[in-house]
Design a protein around this motif. Sequence first.
Motif, mmCIF file in Angstrom:
data_model
loop_
_atom_site.group_PDB
_atom_site.id
_atom_site.type_symbol
_atom_site.label_atom_id
_atom_site.label_comp_id
_atom_site.label_asym_id
_atom_site.label_seq_id
_atom_site.Cartn_x
_atom_site.Cartn_y
_atom_site.Cartn_z
ATOM 1 N N GLY A 130 0.779 -1.237 0.000
ATOM 2 C CA GLY A 130 0.000 0.000 0.000
ATOM 3 C C GLY A 130 0.806 1.279 0.000
ATOM 4 O O GLY A 130 0.231 2.352 -0.038
ATOM 5 N N ASP A 131 2.129 1.198 0.000
ATOM 6 C CA ASP A 131 2.921 2.431 0.082
ATOM 7 C C ASP A 131 3.514 2.861 -1.260
ATOM 8 O O ASP A 131 4.453 3.644 -1.302
ATOM 9 C CB ASP A 131 4.017 2.307 1.143
ATOM 10 C CG ASP A 131 5.094 1.298 0.796
ATOM 11 O OD1 ASP A 131 5.040 0.714 -0.299
ATOM 12 O OD2 ASP A 131 5.992 1.096 1.626
ATOM 13 N N GLY A 132 2.957 2.356 -2.354
ATOM 14 C CA GLY A 132 3.398 2.800 -3.673
ATOM 15 C C GLY A 132 4.483 1.961 -4.313
ATOM 16 O O GLY A 132 4.926 2.256 -5.405
ATOM 17 N N GLY A 133 4.897 0.896 -3.676
ATOM 18 C CA GLY A 133 5.934 0.045 -4.244
ATOM 19 C C GLY A 133 5.387 -1.281 -4.726
ATOM 20 O O GLY A 133 4.323 -1.723 -4.310
ATOM 21 N N TYR A 134 6.127 -1.914 -5.598
ATOM 22 C CA TYR A 134 5.786 -3.252 -6.090
ATOM 23 C C TYR A 134 4.342 -3.345 -6.577
ATOM 24 O O TYR A 134 3.579 -4.186 -6.114
ATOM 25 C CB TYR A 134 6.027 -4.320 -5.025
ATOM 26 C CG TYR A 134 7.419 -4.363 -4.515
ATOM 27 C CD1 TYR A 134 8.462 -4.741 -5.337
ATOM 28 C CD2 TYR A 134 7.704 -4.007 -3.209
ATOM 29 C CE1 TYR A 134 9.768 -4.778 -4.863
ATOM 30 C CE2 TYR A 134 8.999 -4.045 -2.728
ATOM 31 C CZ TYR A 134 10.025 -4.437 -3.558
ATOM 32 O OH TYR A 134 11.296 -4.474 -3.077
ATOM 33 N N CYS A 135 3.957 -2.490 -7.465
ATOM 34 C CA CYS A 135 2.565 -2.449 -7.919
ATOM 35 C C CYS A 135 2.429 -3.046 -9.318
ATOM 36 O O CYS A 135 2.268 -2.333 -10.305
ATOM 37 C CB CYS A 135 2.046 -1.019 -7.898
ATOM 38 S SG CYS A 135 2.013 -0.335 -6.243
ATOM 39 N N VAL A 136 2.466 -4.352 -9.378
ATOM 40 C CA VAL A 136 2.371 -5.056 -10.654
ATOM 41 C C VAL A 136 1.071 -5.839 -10.690
ATOM 42 O O VAL A 136 0.696 -6.478 -9.714
ATOM 43 C CB VAL A 136 3.561 -6.022 -10.839
ATOM 44 C CG1 VAL A 136 3.415 -6.848 -12.099
ATOM 45 C CG2 VAL A 136 4.861 -5.238 -10.877
ATOM 46 N N GLU A 137 0.391 -5.765 -11.838
ATOM 47 C CA GLU A 137 -0.808 -6.562 -12.061
ATOM 48 C C GLU A 137 -0.641 -7.343 -13.350
ATOM 49 O O GLU A 137 -0.019 -6.867 -14.299
ATOM 50 C CB GLU A 137 -2.044 -5.676 -12.201
ATOM 51 C CG GLU A 137 -2.426 -4.952 -10.940
ATOM 52 C CD GLU A 137 -3.652 -4.083 -11.139
ATOM 53 O OE1 GLU A 137 -4.478 -4.057 -10.214
ATOM 54 O OE2 GLU A 137 -3.791 -3.426 -12.178
ATOM 55 N N VAL A 138 -1.213 -8.544 -13.372
ATOM 56 C CA VAL A 138 -1.236 -9.351 -14.583
ATOM 57 C C VAL A 138 -2.681 -9.765 -14.847
ATOM 58 O O VAL A 138 -3.491 -9.862 -13.925
ATOM 59 C CB VAL A 138 -0.343 -10.611 -14.473
ATOM 60 C CG1 VAL A 138 1.107 -10.234 -14.269
ATOM 61 C CG2 VAL A 138 -0.808 -11.534 -13.381
ATOM 62 N N ALA A 139 -2.996 -9.987 -16.100
ATOM 63 C CA ALA A 139 -4.310 -10.514 -16.476
ATOM 64 C C ALA A 139 -4.106 -11.957 -16.912
ATOM 65 O O ALA A 139 -3.227 -12.253 -17.720
ATOM 66 C CB ALA A 139 -4.921 -9.692 -17.604
ATOM 67 N N ASP A 140 -4.925 -12.852 -16.361
ATOM 68 C CA ASP A 140 -4.720 -14.275 -16.620
ATOM 69 C C ASP A 140 -5.857 -14.927 -17.410
ATOM 70 O O ASP A 140 -5.930 -16.140 -17.481
ATOM 71 C CB ASP A 140 -4.527 -15.009 -15.294
ATOM 72 C CG ASP A 140 -5.773 -14.991 -14.414
ATOM 73 O OD1 ASP A 140 -6.724 -14.242 -14.718
ATOM 74 O OD2 ASP A 140 -5.791 -15.739 -13.417
ATOM 75 N N ASN A 141 -6.706 -14.136 -18.014
ATOM 76 C CA ASN A 141 -7.877 -14.718 -18.667
ATOM 77 C C ASN A 141 -7.932 -14.491 -20.181
ATOM 78 O O ASN A 141 -8.969 -14.701 -20.796
ATOM 79 C CB ASN A 141 -9.154 -14.155 -18.037
ATOM 80 C CG ASN A 141 -9.328 -12.669 -18.297
ATOM 81 O OD1 ASN A 141 -8.362 -11.897 -18.232
ATOM 82 N ND2 ASN A 141 -10.535 -12.244 -18.590
#
Length: 72
Positions: free
Chosen positions: A21-32
Amino acid sequence: MASTHVDLSKAHWLKSSRSNGDGGYCVEVADNLPGIIPVRDSKDPQGPAIIFRAAAWSSFVSSVKETDLPGA
Protein backbone atom coordinates in the motif's frame (compact mmCIF):
# COMPACT_ATOMS: atom_id res chain seq x y z
CA MET A 1 2.01 -3.70 -41.18
CA ALA A 2 0.20 -5.85 -38.61
CA SER A 3 -1.91 -4.23 -35.94
CA THR A 4 -0.30 -4.06 -32.50
CA HIS A 5 -3.50 -3.13 -30.65
CA VAL A 6 -4.73 -5.70 -28.13
CA ASP A 7 -8.19 -5.25 -26.61
CA LEU A 8 -7.75 -5.47 -22.83
CA SER A 9 -11.28 -4.36 -21.95
CA LYS A 10 -12.19 -7.86 -20.73
CA ALA A 11 -8.92 -8.45 -18.90
CA HIS A 12 -9.24 -9.78 -15.35
CA TRP A 13 -6.40 -8.03 -13.52
CA LEU A 14 -4.73 -9.62 -10.49
CA LYS A 15 -2.40 -7.62 -8.27
CA SER A 16 0.87 -9.25 -7.30
CA SER A 17 0.96 -10.66 -3.79
CA ARG A 18 4.19 -8.65 -3.42
CA SER A 19 2.33 -5.36 -4.00
CA ASN A 20 1.91 -3.13 -0.99
CA GLY A 21 0.00 0.00 0.00
CA ASP A 22 2.92 2.43 0.08
CA GLY A 23 3.40 2.80 -3.67
CA GLY A 24 5.93 0.04 -4.24
CA TYR A 25 5.79 -3.25 -6.09
CA CYS A 26 2.57 -2.45 -7.92
CA VAL A 27 2.37 -5.06 -10.65
CA GLU A 28 -0.81 -6.56 -12.06
CA VAL A 29 -1.24 -9.35 -14.58
CA ALA A 30 -4.31 -10.51 -16.48
CA ASP A 31 -4.72 -14.27 -16.62
CA ASN A 32 -7.88 -14.72 -18.67
CA LEU A 33 -6.83 -13.83 -22.23
CA PRO A 34 -5.97 -16.79 -24.46
CA GLY A 35 -2.30 -17.02 -25.40
CA ILE A 36 -1.19 -13.72 -23.85
CA ILE A 37 -0.36 -12.28 -20.44
CA PRO A 38 -0.67 -8.50 -20.13
CA VAL A 39 1.33 -6.87 -17.32
CA ARG A 40 0.78 -3.32 -16.06
CA ASP A 41 1.57 -0.90 -13.25
CA SER A 42 -1.42 -0.95 -10.90
CA LYS A 43 -0.78 2.68 -9.98
CA ASP A 44 -1.56 3.58 -13.62
CA PRO A 45 -4.40 1.25 -14.71
CA GLN A 46 -5.18 3.34 -17.80
CA GLY A 47 -1.52 3.38 -18.81
CA PRO A 48 0.27 0.96 -21.09
CA ALA A 49 0.57 -2.78 -20.57
CA ILE A 50 3.38 -5.02 -21.70
CA ILE A 51 2.03 -8.05 -23.52
CA PHE A 52 3.85 -11.38 -23.21
CA ARG A 53 3.12 -14.60 -25.03
CA ALA A 54 1.84 -17.07 -22.43
CA ALA A 55 4.78 -19.45 -22.95
CA ALA A 56 7.31 -16.63 -22.49
CA TRP A 57 5.59 -15.47 -19.29
CA SER A 58 5.52 -19.02 -17.93
CA SER A 59 9.24 -19.40 -18.65
CA PHE A 60 9.97 -16.06 -16.94
CA VAL A 61 7.98 -16.96 -13.82
CA SER A 62 9.65 -20.38 -13.60
CA SER A 63 13.09 -18.79 -13.88
CA VAL A 64 12.31 -16.28 -11.14
CA LYS A 65 11.05 -19.02 -8.82
CA GLU A 66 14.20 -21.10 -9.42
CA THR A 67 16.59 -18.16 -8.82
CA ASP A 68 17.58 -16.92 -5.41
CA LEU A 69 16.72 -13.26 -5.94
CA PRO A 70 16.71 -10.76 -3.08
CA GLY A 71 13.12 -10.10 -2.04
CA ALA A 72 11.75 -12.87 -4.27
